[in-house]
Design an enzyme around this catalytic site. Structure first.
Site, mmCIF file in Angstrom:
data_model
loop_
_atom_site.group_PDB
_atom_site.id
_atom_site.type_symbol
_atom_site.label_atom_id
_atom_site.label_comp_id
_atom_site.label_asym_id
_atom_site.label_seq_id
_atom_site.Cartn_x
_atom_site.Cartn_y
_atom_site.Cartn_z
ATOM 1 N N GLU A 260 0.887 -1.171 0.000
ATOM 2 C CA GLU A 260 0.000 0.000 0.000
ATOM 3 C C GLU A 260 0.916 1.210 0.000
ATOM 4 O O GLU A 260 1.561 1.506 0.997
ATOM 5 C CB GLU A 260 -0.919 -0.039 1.219
ATOM 6 C CG GLU A 260 -2.096 0.925 1.118
ATOM 7 C CD GLU A 260 -1.721 2.304 1.629
ATOM 8 O OE1 GLU A 260 -1.474 3.197 0.781
ATOM 9 O OE2 GLU A 260 -1.687 2.492 2.843
ATOM 10 N N CYS A 294 -1.917 8.890 2.987
ATOM 11 C CA CYS A 294 -1.858 8.594 1.555
ATOM 12 C C CYS A 294 -3.165 8.917 0.846
ATOM 13 O O CYS A 294 -3.197 9.023 -0.383
ATOM 14 C CB CYS A 294 -1.490 7.133 1.341
ATOM 15 S SG CYS A 294 -2.491 5.984 2.302
#
Length: 492
Positions: A260, A294
């Site tokens: 990720e 993010c």
């Protein structure tokens, strides 16, 4: 050990952070200091690993894997449920620990620990769901007269490499799902949050997980690379930057990977949106944790007919955010992880201004605290638009045509999440289809996550989905049993 970690940092004391190696907590050895970005003093001192520690951890894990796999799913689930309760009991102390190490406002740290508790509960539920299939082997002539079954077996040894921005909850996802699947886990902490990481590991052990279930090593990229290359490791879950993710993949070789990585998330505000609600949501979620997420709101595209109205509302909402001491329960925006990160916000703002953008707020810093910054009309080529800011900076840009704004959103090497404010179902379905992202949040910004839903991206944002149900698929292998001449389907 949990109480020792949480109590050792009382007042101005420095928290002593041990490693957990081969069943023993260790403080002796070389250390590294963590300076709190808001306090500007050492807040934790960590026992760092070396190559020999990596070898010891890998050997221990190879043996420990069988012991953890021997625990029933019910036993694993009970441990995880107790861990969820313990997280809630220690929520305030853990929230303060996060604030000291990272400068994250204590109210956000408490919120993260609430999510830790929820994540462990989800992992417990998923542990109880692990099973297999009775395959339709007799549906083809060559399979007639046989039975075939599968079950999900643990991979054995998992490696969890966690980032600094949400060190407790992202570790809960990785460690909780790995334990639920029946693996032993080696955890490599982020250098910026060693004490928080150690506290979560200690919490799982206090909940009843055996010492064979987890080890914890501290250090930098060199330690991570050695762990990734260890042949005993069967699966690696990494959260971090795209560049580091590529390094993890190179070091790992032929191993299962769940990556990720980064993002520069876009949110689209159409002319039929509730502008006040959209502005308030983007302001709140663009600067949570100083934008160090993010999926933090980074690019907001607003239909030109509502652009000025949105900018006015958005700037007012951002200006009302309270910036200051992360230990103050009323603080909305604390410090960034370090001064270099805050300087990046300042530098990218100045670059965008030199290219024609307008600064409506911010563009300055005080140490590691970056003033929430609003950029209006930066060029599409500005670094603040094309790269991941990972900081307290949001760019607002106008658009005219919906198809064109979808193209603009996709004009990025990242693709993690996007937000869309509209009531038009045609636009919603079209955006869900055409946006190159892992998730689309409608009538919300890009910065929204539920821990039981699949989370992950496309392109340079990585692959795999980081949520307990989907992570367990990565943390297990399907084993097939074929019973020749024995059929529950009949012999004909």
């Amino acid at each position: 050990m949990l109480e020792e970690i949480l109590s050792s940092g009382a007042g101005d004391a420095v928290t002593s952070v041990p490693a957990l190696l081969a069943g023993s907590w260790l403080l002796d050895g070389p250390t590294a200091d963590r300076t709190g970005p808001y306090l500007r003093r050492v807040v934790s001192r960590t026992r760092v690993a070396n190559a020999g520690d990596v070898e010891v951890a890998a050997r221990f894990a190879r043996t420990a894997a069988a012991a953890v796999a021997g625990l029933s799913p019910a036993t694993r689930a009970e441990v995880l449920d107790r861990a969820a309760r313990l997280a809630q009991e220690h929520r305030d102390a853990l929230g303060r620990l996060i604030a000291r190490e990272l400068g994250k406002p204590v109210k956000d740290g408490r919120g993260e620990i609430t999510r830790v508790a929820e994540t462990f509960s989800i992992c417990a539920a998923e542990a109880r769901r692990i099973g297999g299939e009775n395959l339709p082997v007799a549906g083809w002539a060559r399979g007639a007269g046989n039975t075939a079954l599968t079950y999900h077996a643990p991979v054995g040894v998992a490696l969890a490499i966690t980032p600094f921005n949400a060190p407790a909850n992202l570790l809960a996802h990785k460690l909780g799902a790995s334990f639920a699947a029946g693996n032993t886990t080696i955890v490599k902490s982020p250098p910026q949050a060693p004490a928080t990481t150690a506290a979560v590991v200690a919490l799982l052990l206090e909940a009843g997980a055996p010492m064979s279930a987890v080890q914890l090593l501290h250090g930098g990229g060199d330690v991570g690379a050695l762990l990734c290359a260890a042949p005993e490791v069967g699966v690696i879950s990494f959260t971090g930057s795209a560049a580091t993710g590529e390094a993890v993949a190179r070091a790992a070789g032929a191993k299962r990977l769940v990556l990720e990585l980064g993002g520069n998330a876009a949110t689209i505000v159409c002319e039929d949106a509730d502008i006040g609600a959209a502005a308030a949501t983007c302001a709140r979620t663009g600067y949570t944790n100083s934008g160090q997420s993010c999926i933090s709101v980074q690019r907001v595209y607003v239909q030109r007919s509502r652009f000025d109205e949105f900018l006015q509302a958005f700037t007012a909402e951002v200006g009302a955010l309270r910036v200051g001491d992360p230990m103050d329960p009323d603080t909305d925006v604390g410090s960034m992880v370090d001064e270099a990160a805050a300087q990046r916000v300042v530098d990218w703002t100045a670059q965008a201004v030199s290219d024609g953008a307008q600064v409506l707020l911010g563009g300055t810093r005080d140490g590691a605290t970056a003033t929430p910054t609003v950029l209006a009309n930066p060029p599409a080529t500005a670094t603040a638009v094309t790269e991941e800011v990972f900081g307290a900076l949001v760019s607002v840009l106008p658009f005219d045509d919906f198809d064109e704004v979808v193209t603009a959103c996709n004009n990025s090497r990242y693709g993690l999440q996007a937000g869309l404010f509209t009531r038009d179902i045609g636009r919603i379905v079209g955006a869900w289809r055409d946006l190159e992202v892992g998730s689309l949040i409608v009538n919300g910004s890009s910065n929204f996550r539920l821990d039981h839903l699949p989370f992950g991206g496309v392109k340079s944002s990585g692959f795999g989905r980081e949520s307990p149900r989907w992570m367990i698929d990565d943390y297990t292998v399907i084993k097939t049993l074929v019973l020749r001449g024995m059929s529950v389907w009949g012999q004909g």
